[in-house]
Design a protein around this motif. Structure first.
Motif, PDB file in Angstrom:
ATOM      1  N   HIS A 211      20.834  13.838  14.204  1.00 12.98           N
ATOM      2  CA  HIS A 211      19.555  14.219  13.570  1.00 12.98           C
ATOM      3  C   HIS A 211      19.784  15.363  12.578  1.00 12.98           C
ATOM      4  O   HIS A 211      19.914  16.517  12.974  1.00 12.98           O
TER       5      HIS A 211
ATOM      6  N   HIS B 258      18.802  16.801   8.290  1.00 15.66           N
ATOM      7  CA  HIS B 258      18.125  16.645   6.999  1.00 15.66           C
ATOM      8  C   HIS B 258      19.176  17.089   5.993  1.00 15.66           C
ATOM      9  O   HIS B 258      19.247  18.261   5.625  1.00 15.66           O
TER      10      HIS B 258
ATOM     11  N   LYS C  38      11.734   6.834  10.533  1.00 19.64           N
ATOM     12  CA  LYS C  38      11.325   8.086  11.179  1.00 19.64           C
ATOM     13  C   LYS C  38       9.842   8.323  10.976  1.00 19.64           C
ATOM     14  O   LYS C  38       9.310   8.099   9.896  1.00 19.64           O
TER      15      LYS C  38
ATOM     16  N   HIS D  33      13.687  15.092  19.660  1.00 19.61           N
ATOM     17  CA  HIS D  33      13.360  16.446  20.153  1.00 19.61           C
ATOM     18  C   HIS D  33      12.985  16.498  21.642  1.00 19.61           C
ATOM     19  O   HIS D  33      13.666  17.116  22.433  1.00 19.61           O
TER      20      HIS D  33
ATOM     21  N   ASP E 173      19.483  18.917  13.783  1.00 19.09           N
ATOM     22  CA  ASP E 173      18.286  19.088  12.952  1.00 19.09           C
ATOM     23  C   ASP E 173      18.586  20.014  11.776  1.00 19.09           C
ATOM     24  O   ASP E 173      17.686  20.623  11.215  1.00 19.09           O
TER      25      ASP E 173
HETATM   26 ZN   LIG Z   1      14.190  17.036  11.949  1.00 20.96          ZN
END
Ligand SMILES: [Zn+2]
Length: 567
Positions: free
Chosen positions: A97, A99, A316, A401, A471
């Motif tokens: 996960h 970005h 997502k 999460h 993340d």
């Molecule tokens: Zn995220």
């Protein structure tokens, strides 16, 4: 994909057999290895825990895993040899996960991650501003609540270090901004500006003047002023991110939400040979997603095909916000509050969109942090599985999460075959926010719900599958830090109850994320026929379990058979 692996295995077995039998010269291209990693503590990351000393690579594929003495026989004049000197040799890390392009941009901004005092925060910003003089926007991210009295930063604290440039610093949780007076002035935000829907301009209780802290949708008032990065800037950020990942032993990333333009950029990067990580890119969906949009996703999915470097086929969506800002959707109200947070989808909307995606065989990944969002998401995925016929490749839907969870929902991951995609470093962020008596995360939900925070071992014990990630740029991209945290779990009140073995923590960053992207037949474990994505560490993390975040150090990274990083 199964037949692909068997075919490779047969080819490799034949090639090795021929070379040895005929006494052929052991040079690359003549049956020898192109790359040998010797004298390591090889952990294959398979479920049986098998180990070895050496790995032989030919082209982009692992030829053999075995004893150093035997594999040394595959050495030829052109063979590159890495002496692991007893260090752990693992499958390349796979971050489930990220970005990724945002992370690349973040590397060029002020980094406030982990700073716990106002003095440190101000010094970092002031140093950065001095290194990059100019009059443009100054950006940064990663601030914690802890340095600021009351958990709310002020423009005066920022003006004290940067007064002459509009300056904007994003909170680590991505849900609020801290800006200086000039940035407020540029945005025209005054005491008369109304709060936007779902947002708050924090104000001085006496004067009503904005304090410089903007929450949730109010961040858009500033962000709309930011210069849009050009295509070239984005491409450069991707390149920076790839280099950073390789340095950290990462050979695969799974990007949680990617625009079609971004997807085209990844395609170009791959064409140019810049993409030395395997990228699994998720589309984005919202309550408004239509069947026509899903058709466009299907076209891109088809175009990408089953490429081992660049793939999609996953979507997502956000079911809720985050606990720190009380926007995560909870089953019962937050502490000292009548609100329990509002989900971003109604039940009907979520069921409709999940059903639409599931029916087309797309993998669904839902950001679900609060226990209500987790339950709604599990319900929607369960319903889709009941009403839609089984897709060809099976269902591997995931929740992202899962920071809070109701007791009754823990067993549903195993029962429904849903993957729990979690981020160990978020636990430490929650902890770093603990100013006395507690930080916003534990403080907002209270001790009873805190006892089920990030319950990955309990999800796993009841048959659920896990995949770990960072993340990034929310938390550091360093998988090594995640392995340290997952295997110590130092920061939660229940202590070691959720700690896992070092071996499982490594699986959660290698073989398990490979399963979570339908890739376990070709990567994620070290075995003959698998793609040669390998990380060599400087030490044997099995003999000496990591005690500190910095104890997992990458010595070399091999991607697709090529050494892409060496310390
Ligand atoms: Zn995220």
């Amino acid at each position: 994909m199964v037949s692909y692996r068997i075919q490779v295995l047969l080819t490799v077995a034949l090639a090795v057999g021929e070379a040895v039998a005929a006494g052929a010269p052991k040079t690359p291209g003549a049956g020898g290895a192109d790359l040998l990693i010797l004298n390591g503590r090889v952990f294959t990351a398979d479920e049986t825990g098998s180990t070895a000393e050496a790995v032989a690579v030919r082209g982009n594929t692992i030829m053999r895993v075995g004893p150093s003495a035997e594999l040394s026989a595959l050495r030829g004049p052109g063979t590159r040899v890495i002496d692991a000197r007893g260090g752990a040799v693992l499958p390349g890390f796979n971050d489930a996960h990220v970005h990724f392009v945002s992370g690349g941009f973040a590397l060029a901004d002020v980094d406030l991650a982990g700073l716990t005092t106002l003095r440190e925060v101000q010094a970092a910003i002031s140093r950065f501003a001095a290194e990059r003089p100019g009059d443009g926007w100054l950006r940064g991210r990663g601030w914690l609540y802890q340095p600021f009295p009351g958990g709310s930063p002020t423009r005066e604290q920022l003006d004290a270090v940067v007064r002459d440039r509009p300056t904007v610093m994003e909170c680590y949780d991505g849900h609020s901004l801290w800006v200086n007076s000039l940035a407020l002035a540029r945005a025209g935000i005054t005491k008369d500006t109304p709060d936007p829907p779902h947002g708050e301009i924090v104000r001085d209780p006496k004067t009503g003047e904005p304090t410089g802290h903007l929450k949730e949708s109010a961040v858009a008032l500033i962000e709309k002023l930011m210069p849009e990065p050009s295509a070239a800037d984005q491409r450069a950020a991707l390149k920076t991110a790839v280099r950073h990942a390789n340095r950290l032993g990462i050979t695969s990333i799974q990007n949680a939400g990617t625009s079609l333009e971004e997807m085209a950029m990844y395609e170009a990067a791959k064409r140019d040979g810049d993409l030395t990580v395997r990228a699994y890119l998720a589309f984005s969906a919202s309550p408004a997603t239509t069947a026509a949009e899903v058709d466009r996703m299907m076209e891109t999915w088809k175009r990408f095909g089953d490429d081992p470097i660049l793939r999609t086929g996953i979507v997502k969506m956000f079911a809720d916000g985050v606990i720190e800002s009380r926007t995560a959707a909870m089953l019962a109200p937050y502490e000292r509050d009548s609100s329990a947070g509002v989900p971003y989808f109604s039940v009907e909307e979520l069921n409709r969109v999940v059903g639409l995606l599931d029916a087309r065989g797309l993998q669904v990944q839902i950001h679900a942090i609060g226990d209500r969002a987790v339950r709604m998401s599990l319900d929607a995925l369960e319903l889709a599985a009941r009403v839609n016929p089984a897709p060809v490749r099976g269902r591997r839907h995931r929740l992202e999460h899962i920071e809070a969870i109701a007791e009754a929902d823990i067993v549903r991951f195993g029962k429904l075959g849903i993957i729990a995609s979690q981020q160990p470093m978020h636990v430490s962020l929650a902890d770093m926010n603990q100013a006395a008596p507690a930080g916003p995360w534990p403080d907002n939900i209270g001790p009873e719900r805190w006892s089920r925070a990030w319950a990955w071992q309990r999800i796993r014990a009841s048959g659920g599958r896990l995949a770990f990630g960072s993340d990034w740029p929310v938390a550091t991209l360093e998988a090594g830090q995640g392995i340290w945290l997952a295997s110590t779990r130092l920061t939660l009140p229940e202590g070691s109850a959720q700690a896992m073995s070092v071996a499982d923590a490594i699986r959660a960053y290698t073989s398990w994320p490979a399963y979570a992207s339908f890739d376990e037949q070709r990567k994620g474990t070290l075995a003959a026929g698998m793609l040669a994505d390998i990380v060599v560490l400087t030490s044997d993390v099995f003999a000496q379990a990591p005690q500190r975040p910095a104890d997992v150090v990458v010595a070399a990274t091999v991607f697709d058979g090529r050494v892409v990083y060496e310390r």
